[in-house]
Design a protein around this motif. Structure first.
Motif, PDB file in Angstrom:
ATOM      1  N   ARG A 258       8.577   4.845 -14.035  1.00 25.94           N
ATOM      2  CA  ARG A 258       9.872   5.385 -14.488  1.00 25.94           C
ATOM      3  C   ARG A 258       9.728   6.792 -15.042  1.00 25.94           C
ATOM      4  N   PRO A 259       9.413   7.789 -14.215  1.00 25.92           N
ATOM      5  CA  PRO A 259       9.249   7.736 -12.766  1.00 25.92           C
ATOM      6  C   PRO A 259       7.820   7.363 -12.357  1.00 25.92           C
ATOM      7  N   ASP A 260       7.603   7.272 -11.046  1.00 23.93           N
ATOM      8  CA  ASP A 260       6.338   6.764 -10.521  1.00 23.93           C
ATOM      9  C   ASP A 260       5.170   7.722 -10.701  1.00 23.93           C
ATOM     10  N   PHE A 261       5.457   9.036 -10.672  1.00 23.03           N
ATOM     11  CA  PHE A 261       4.392  10.025 -10.803  1.00 23.03           C
ATOM     12  C   PHE A 261       4.827  11.172 -11.702  1.00 23.03           C
ATOM     13  N   LEU A 262       3.873  11.708 -12.430  1.00 22.47           N
ATOM     14  CA  LEU A 262       4.047  12.960 -13.166  1.00 22.47           C
ATOM     15  C   LEU A 262       3.056  13.950 -12.558  1.00 22.47           C
ATOM     16  N   ILE A 263       3.572  15.074 -12.078  1.00 17.87           N
ATOM     17  CA  ILE A 263       2.710  16.058 -11.420  1.00 17.87           C
ATOM     18  C   ILE A 263       2.726  17.348 -12.224  1.00 17.87           C
ATOM     19  N   GLU A 264       1.573  17.693 -12.759  1.00 17.70           N
ATOM     20  CA  GLU A 264       1.435  18.936 -13.520  1.00 17.70           C
ATOM     21  C   GLU A 264       1.170  20.070 -12.532  1.00 17.70           C
ATOM     22  N   ASN A 265       2.113  21.009 -12.461  1.00 20.60           N
ATOM     23  CA  ASN A 265       1.975  22.101 -11.493  1.00 20.60           C
ATOM     24  C   ASN A 265       2.490  23.407 -12.081  1.00 20.60           C
ATOM     25  N   LYS A 266       2.779  24.363 -11.233  1.00 19.20           N
ATOM     26  CA  LYS A 266       3.135  25.704 -11.696  1.00 19.20           C
ATOM     27  C   LYS A 266       4.484  25.764 -12.406  1.00 19.20           C
ATOM     28  N   VAL A 267       5.354  24.750 -12.208  1.00 23.05           N
ATOM     29  CA  VAL A 267       6.643  24.765 -12.903  1.00 23.05           C
ATOM     30  C   VAL A 267       6.588  23.993 -14.218  1.00 23.05           C
ATOM     31  N   GLY A 268       5.459  23.347 -14.474  1.00 19.85           N
ATOM     32  CA  GLY A 268       5.331  22.489 -15.658  1.00 19.85           C
ATOM     33  C   GLY A 268       5.001  21.087 -15.212  1.00 19.85           C
ATOM     34  N   VAL A 269       5.845  20.128 -15.567  1.00 22.29           N
ATOM     35  CA  VAL A 269       5.639  18.741 -15.146  1.00 22.29           C
ATOM     36  C   VAL A 269       6.818  18.302 -14.286  1.00 22.29           C
ATOM     37  N   LEU A 270       6.501  17.900 -13.060  1.00 25.69           N
ATOM     38  CA  LEU A 270       7.499  17.369 -12.132  1.00 25.69           C
ATOM     39  C   LEU A 270       7.436  15.854 -12.149  1.00 25.69           C
ATOM     40  N   GLY A 271       8.548  15.200 -12.454  1.00 27.58           N
ATOM     41  CA  GLY A 271       8.626  13.747 -12.360  1.00 27.58           C
ATOM     42  C   GLY A 271       9.046  13.362 -10.958  1.00 27.58           C
ATOM     43  N   VAL A 272       8.340  12.407 -10.358  1.00 24.67           N
ATOM     44  CA  VAL A 272       8.640  11.983  -8.990  1.00 24.67           C
ATOM     45  C   VAL A 272       8.902  10.478  -8.971  1.00 24.67           C
ATOM     46  N   GLU A 273      10.079  10.101  -8.552  1.00 21.96           N
ATOM     47  CA  GLU A 273      10.420   8.688  -8.384  1.00 21.96           C
ATOM     48  C   GLU A 273      10.478   8.377  -6.893  1.00 21.96           C
ATOM     49  N   HIS A 274       9.620   7.443  -6.456  1.00 23.74           N
ATOM     50  CA  HIS A 274       9.560   7.048  -5.047  1.00 23.74           C
ATOM     51  C   HIS A 274      10.356   5.773  -4.829  1.00 23.74           C
ATOM     52  N   PHE A 275      11.079   5.708  -3.722  1.00 21.50           N
ATOM     53  CA  PHE A 275      11.672   4.434  -3.309  1.00 21.50           C
ATOM     54  C   PHE A 275      11.838   4.415  -1.795  1.00 21.50           C
ATOM     55  N   LEU A 276      11.864   3.203  -1.274  1.00 16.91           N
ATOM     56  CA  LEU A 276      11.909   2.985   0.174  1.00 16.91           C
ATOM     57  C   LEU A 276      13.273   2.456   0.588  1.00 16.91           C
ATOM     58  N   ILE A 277      13.812   3.032   1.659  1.00 17.64           N
ATOM     59  CA  ILE A 277      15.052   2.539   2.266  1.00 17.64           C
ATOM     60  C   ILE A 277      14.774   2.343   3.752  1.00 17.64           C
ATOM     61  N   ASP A 278      14.659   1.107   4.178  1.00 16.38           N
ATOM     62  CA  ASP A 278      14.260   0.821   5.558  1.00 16.38           C
ATOM     63  C   ASP A 278      15.459   0.904   6.488  1.00 16.38           C
ATOM     64  N   THR A 279      15.212   1.361   7.721  1.00 21.73           N
ATOM     65  CA  THR A 279      16.274   1.333   8.731  1.00 21.73           C
ATOM     66  C   THR A 279      16.414  -0.062   9.332  1.00 21.73           C
ATOM     67  N   LEU A 280      15.352  -0.887   9.167  1.00 23.60           N
ATOM     68  CA  LEU A 280      15.359  -2.221   9.761  1.00 23.60           C
ATOM     69  C   LEU A 280      15.222  -3.287   8.679  1.00 23.60           C
ATOM     70  N   ILE A 281      15.989  -4.345   8.832  1.00 25.44           N
ATOM     71  CA  ILE A 281      16.016  -5.423   7.854  1.00 25.44           C
ATOM     72  C   ILE A 281      15.454  -6.691   8.490  1.00 25.44           C
ATOM     73  N   GLY A 282      14.553  -7.361   7.761  1.00 25.32           N
ATOM     74  CA  GLY A 282      13.977  -8.612   8.228  1.00 25.32           C
ATOM     75  C   GLY A 282      14.691  -9.796   7.605  1.00 25.32           C
ATOM     76  N   ARG A 283      14.000 -10.923   7.576  1.00 25.55           N
ATOM     77  CA  ARG A 283      14.609 -12.128   7.016  1.00 25.55           C
ATOM     78  C   ARG A 283      14.875 -11.938   5.518  1.00 25.55           C
ATOM     79  N   LYS A 284      15.875 -12.660   5.032  1.00 25.99           N
ATOM     80  CA  LYS A 284      16.276 -12.602   3.620  1.00 25.99           C
ATOM     81  C   LYS A 284      16.615 -11.177   3.183  1.00 25.99           C
ATOM     82  N   LYS A 285      17.089 -10.373   4.146  1.00 20.55           N
ATOM     83  CA  LYS A 285      17.533  -9.005   3.863  1.00 20.55           C
ATOM     84  C   LYS A 285      16.434  -8.126   3.272  1.00 20.55           C
TER      85      LYS A 285
END
Length: 261
Positions: A42-69
């Motif tokens: 929350r978020p998944d990554f903290l990246i220390e770089n030239k702008v300071g600290v970038l928070g990165v939240e990753h999530f997946l949205i699939d184009t294909l759905i299997g069983r039980k959605k």
């Protein structure tokens, strides 16, 4: 590192690998992913770089759905690993059983493509994006060192060719390393542009192991100006080639006997 965090890091690393292929409009945003990466929640990554600290939240949205959605890409990964673990080193005498399980995995992939429903994808895309955007303030509250916040959206696609539905209703087979970004997707992302600084869409294809199929990156401080140079066209919707077939495809795998005589 657990499986979920591992898959998140794989997506981040692959997306970083794409930078040499990225156009100027997205490269300047992807550069922010380089730095000292700290695993977080929350978020998944903290990246220390030239702008300071970038928070990165990753999530997946699939184009294909299997069983039980469930997202088909995650189910498929688990099914392949389970089959490998089951028969690795114990295939002799179990060839038919192993083949049957592989056939079932492939059939599930084909069924997911043929059952593709753009409206369901679009609804899930908007729901998931909105849900994560609602947590943006919490991310910055938990990590006061965050200067900028980025969403890293992973979208797995099938090997099957995609078809973009243009706004005039015409169909276009998507060629080259492109993904048919739609009006609905951009509307959903535009709604959160005041909550998140950057949005990076990483399209994953199983034939590309070390980097994404393609990547789109948006600077929300200049939304239209940022995304427009990266898009050949904005589509009304999209589907897969097999989804248009007038019949259901049936997978049938057979063992070949090698005769050395």
């Amino acid at each position: 590192m657990d499986n979920k965090k591992s898959s998140e890091r794989i997506c981040l690393d692959k997306t970083c690998n794409y930078i040499s292929h990225a156009p100027k409009a997205s490269k300047c945003i992807l550069e922010f992913l380089f730095g000292n990466v700290i695993n977080s929640e929350r978020p998944d990554f903290l990246i220390e770089n030239k702008v300071g600290v970038l928070g990165v939240e990753h999530f997946l949205i699939d184009t294909l759905i299997g069983r039980k959605k469930s997202a088909r890409s995650r189910l498929r990964r688990n099914e392949i690993q389970r089959t490998f673990d089951k028969y690795h080193g114990a295939i002799e005498g179990n060839e038919e059983n192993a083949l049957s399980e592989i056939e079932s995995i492939v059939q599930s992939d084909v069924d997911a493509v043929q059952n593709f429903d753009y409206r369901k994808f679009e609804s899930e895309f908007e729901r998931i994006v909105k849900g994560h955007a609602e947590n943006a303030k919490e991310y910055k509250k938990l990590h006061k060192e965050i200067v900028k916040l980025a969403f890293l959206i992973e979208i797995p696609i099938s090997n099957n060719r995609m078809i973009g539905i243009q706004r005039n209703g015409q169909q276009e087979k998507i060629k080259g390393r492109r993904f048919p970004i739609t009006v609905d997707m951009l509307k959903a992302l535009k709604k959160i542009s005041d909550k998140v600084d950057y949005v990076i869409i990483s399209i994953m294809h199983e034939n590309y192991r070390n980097l994404p199929y393609t990547v789109y990156a948006i600077d929300n401080s200049k939304f239209e100006e940022s995304i427009a140079p990266q898009l050949k066209e904005v589509y009304r919707s999209f589907t897969y080639d097999w989804q248009t077939l007038p019949f259901k495809a049936k997978v049938n795998l057979n063992l070949e006997q090698n005769d050395d005589k």
